[in-house]
Design an enzyme around this catalytic site. Structure first.
Site, PDB file in Angstrom:
ATOM      1  N   TRP A  35      42.932  -0.528 -20.987  1.00  0.00           N
ATOM      2  CA  TRP A  35      43.118  -1.982 -21.095  1.00  0.00           C
ATOM      3  C   TRP A  35      42.676  -2.677 -19.816  1.00  0.00           C
ATOM      4  O   TRP A  35      42.918  -2.180 -18.712  1.00  0.00           O
ATOM      5  CB  TRP A  35      44.593  -2.269 -21.348  1.00  0.00           C
ATOM      6  N   ASN A  37      42.690  -6.942 -18.149  1.00  0.00           N
ATOM      7  CA  ASN A  37      42.805  -8.387 -18.324  1.00  0.00           C
ATOM      8  C   ASN A  37      42.225  -9.106 -17.111  1.00  0.00           C
ATOM      9  O   ASN A  37      41.031  -8.952 -16.855  1.00  0.00           O
ATOM     10  CB  ASN A  37      44.223  -8.837 -18.706  1.00  0.00           C
ATOM     11  N   ASP A  38      42.966  -9.863 -16.350  1.00  0.00           N
ATOM     12  CA  ASP A  38      42.425 -10.853 -15.416  1.00  0.00           C
ATOM     13  C   ASP A  38      41.364 -10.307 -14.455  1.00  0.00           C
ATOM     14  O   ASP A  38      41.539  -9.238 -13.860  1.00  0.00           O
ATOM     15  CB  ASP A  38      43.553 -11.421 -14.546  1.00  0.00           C
ATOM     16  N   TRP A  62      48.674  -3.609 -22.899  1.00  0.00           N
ATOM     17  CA  TRP A  62      49.059  -3.995 -21.552  1.00  0.00           C
ATOM     18  C   TRP A  62      50.135  -3.041 -21.044  1.00  0.00           C
ATOM     19  O   TRP A  62      51.026  -2.635 -21.784  1.00  0.00           O
ATOM     20  CB  TRP A  62      49.572  -5.439 -21.561  1.00  0.00           C
ATOM     21  N   PHE A  97      49.794  -6.817  -9.548  1.00  0.00           N
ATOM     22  CA  PHE A  97      49.359  -7.946 -10.373  1.00  0.00           C
ATOM     23  C   PHE A  97      48.159  -8.663  -9.738  1.00  0.00           C
ATOM     24  O   PHE A  97      47.631  -8.263  -8.711  1.00  0.00           O
ATOM     25  CB  PHE A  97      50.530  -8.912 -10.582  1.00  0.00           C
ATOM     26  N   SER A  98      47.772  -9.765 -10.345  1.00  0.00           N
ATOM     27  CA  SER A  98      46.518 -10.439 -10.011  1.00  0.00           C
ATOM     28  C   SER A  98      46.496 -11.006  -8.595  1.00  0.00           C
ATOM     29  O   SER A  98      47.530 -11.307  -8.006  1.00  0.00           O
ATOM     30  CB  SER A  98      46.243 -11.564 -11.004  1.00  0.00           C
ATOM     31  N   ARG A 160      53.233 -16.115  -8.763  1.00  0.00           N
ATOM     32  CA  ARG A 160      52.229 -15.053  -8.725  1.00  0.00           C
ATOM     33  C   ARG A 160      50.791 -15.601  -8.667  1.00  0.00           C
ATOM     34  O   ARG A 160      50.551 -16.777  -8.713  1.00  0.00           O
ATOM     35  CB  ARG A 160      52.373 -14.152  -9.954  1.00  0.00           C
ATOM     36  N   ASP A 161      49.869 -14.631  -8.548  1.00  0.00           N
ATOM     37  CA  ASP A 161      48.422 -14.838  -8.659  1.00  0.00           C
ATOM     38  C   ASP A 161      47.844 -15.606  -7.475  1.00  0.00           C
ATOM     39  O   ASP A 161      47.269 -16.689  -7.618  1.00  0.00           O
ATOM     40  CB  ASP A 161      48.073 -15.558  -9.968  1.00  0.00           C
ATOM     41  N   GLU A 215      49.584 -20.025 -14.695  1.00  0.00           N
ATOM     42  CA  GLU A 215      49.072 -18.725 -14.284  1.00  0.00           C
ATOM     43  C   GLU A 215      47.663 -18.861 -13.710  1.00  0.00           C
ATOM     44  O   GLU A 215      46.908 -19.780 -14.034  1.00  0.00           O
ATOM     45  CB  GLU A 215      49.040 -17.755 -15.469  1.00  0.00           C
TER      46      GLU A 215
END
Length: 495
Positions: A35, A37-38, A62, A97-98, A160-161, A215
């Site tokens: 998988w 994603n970002d 995910w 995380f991102s 986050r991010d 996000e």
């Protein structure tokens, strides 16, 4: 982190054994298996473009996030790199995380990411404990984590991010946040040494009271304006807008360091398709603002998750500009043209009443179509391209609808996966220009040089995938039509 990375690589290798390539992209970035994603850490470092991504290497759903990695000298041909980061410290035990990456004065690539933990140890029912972390690399491949650099403010359940950039001697960092009042916000921090960060202000609050989290925020200059792109959580569908479980948009405003962001546009949709989320941009060495987005979904099952061994891919890289109306335009970077291996030029012609014209009849699984229509001399109610057109009649339909004044992507007859359609507004004018990029399992549509775009998965049935031009209830005057076959982006296409 070495042990965790080795385990992750083994997980990808196991999934790769059973990977199906029926819909696996030829010219879009995707993981070998598992998988994604970002997009994360977009940067130019050590003479190569570095693209990292959120990655679960142990399955097609995910899961605990890692940072996957690919790199390129030219954004045309790409090399797969080892997985860059895995959960390995207490701060990121439930996921790396991102985040983003920048080059320091001592020529290190510095990555900033969100270290994620579930407050209850299982899921986010009781919220997240999210801190911002730092990692450094001398080569862009191997990273050393240096720990937490921004703690989670008291009372924030989403924080986050981080996206980082530099102006003069000051570094700036924005995060997405859910305020104590449950409002979606972008928070701004500053630093002079890349390590010690201080809160500056809440730089933006979404005016929609239903939106509780923003996000993947990005903040960057274009011309003399500033753009904030973000992904609002909590929106509700309203006609053509916010139709997906996850949506992305932007606002434009004026800003000077140390001051407030003065919003001058309403929130606008970036891409009107089924699958476009978590866009991140960076400044290329030549000054262009380049953006990647994620084709995927957290809420809608994806056909490749069943047995194909992979899930998720990126858009093609897009150059961003602002027009005179402060409208964000996006268009495939010029380098994409280097993927063309053969061009079929149909020239100018008229397509008769309810006519069909086969453009590709063997396999249009990786093609680019450039179509220009003279609307002033066209009476057809819809002018369309049936792409991924299989012998059983399955197809995805990309069409200009003269009644609605929109460009539509319809998956009702595609064959696999979710159906439904999405439509982008047409800005008007007598010359309609469509640029349509068709990969094995996706379609990207660009309207009138990037005024709007539509990005969606398209998972066709078995058999050759033709491309057919069609006119409905009228004739169509075509000023120009070209079909380009495209090669793979991978340096070593053997997986």
């Amino acid at each position: 982190m070495k042990e965790q990375l080795e385990r992750a690589e083994a997980g990808v290798a196991k999934l790769l054994e059973g990977r199906s390539d029926r819909w696996y992209p030829l010219f879009h970035i995707a993981a070998k298996a598992g998988w994604i994603n970002d997009p994360n850490g977009l940067s130019y470092f050590n003479g190569r473009y570095q693209v990292y991504f959120q990655h679960h290497p142990f399955g097609t759903q995910w899961g605990p996030m890692h940072w996957g990695h690919v790199s390129s000298e030219d954004m045309v041909t790409w090399r797969r790199e080892p997985i860059a980061m895995a959960p390995s410290i207490e701060a990121d035990r439930d996921g790396v995380f991102s985040g983003s990456a920048v080059v320091s004065d001592d020529n290190q690539l510095v990555a900033y990411y969100t270290g994620h933990r579930w407050r209850n140890g299982v899921n986010e029912d009781e919220g997240n404990l999210q801190v911002q972390c730092m990692a450094v690399s001398d080569d862009g491949i191997t990273f050393e984590k240096t720990g937490v650099i921004v703690e989670c403010p008291e009372g924030l359940l989403h924080f986050r991010d981080p996206k980082v950039w530099r102006m003069g001697d000051t570094w700036y960092m924005v995060f997405g946040a859910c305020s104590a009042e449950n409002r979606g916000q972008v928070w701004l921090y500053t630093s002079t040494d890349m390590k010690s960060w201080e809160f500056d202000r809440v730089i933006f609050t979404d005016p929609n009271p239903r939106v509780f989290m923003l996000e993947c925020p990005d903040m960057f200059p274009l011309d003399d304006k500033w753009v904030i792109t973000y992904c609002p959580m909590g929106t509700k569908p309203e006609r053509y807008v916010a139709r997906n479980g996850h949506n992305a948009g932007y606002v434009v405003g004026d800003w000077q360091p140390g001051g407030v962001f003065e919003q001058i546009t309403d929130y606008r949709t970036i891409d009107w398709g089924h699958q476009f989320y978590a866009p991140q941009s960076f400044e290329a060495p030549d000054g262009r603002r380049i953006e990647y987005g994620w084709l995927g979904s957290f809420t809608m099952p994806i056909a490749t998750q069943e047995v194909d061994g992979w899930c998720g891919q990126f858009t093609v890289p897009r150059e961003l500009t602002l027009d005179k109306n402060n409208h964000l335009r996006s268009f495939p970077i010029a380098e994409i043209e280097q993927l063309r291996t053969e061009t079929i030029d149909f020239g100018a012609f008229e397509l008769g009443l309810n006519g069909d014209k086969v453009l590709v009849d063997d396999d249009g699984g990786a093609v680019e179509i450039e179509l220009e229509v003279d609307l002033a001399s066209t009476s057809a109610e819809r002018i369309g391209l049936r792409v991924h057109n299989t012998p059983d009649g399955g197809h995805t339909y990309v069409a200009y609808d003269d009644l609605a004044g929109r460009v539509d992507l319809d998956r009702r007859l595609t064959g696999n996966g979710d159906r439904g359609h999405r439509a982008a507004p047409y800005e008007g004018g007598s010359q309609l220009r469509l640029r349509v990029l068709v990969d094995r399992g996706s379609v990207e549509v660009f309207v009138n040089d990037g005024a709007e775009s539509i990005t969606s998965y398209s998972f066709p049935n078995k058999g050759p995938r033709a491309v057919v031009l069609c006119a409905e209830s009228g004739v169509t005057k075509v000023n120009g039509l070209k079909v380009h076959r495209l090669r793979t982006i991978w340096e070593s296409p053997d997986r």
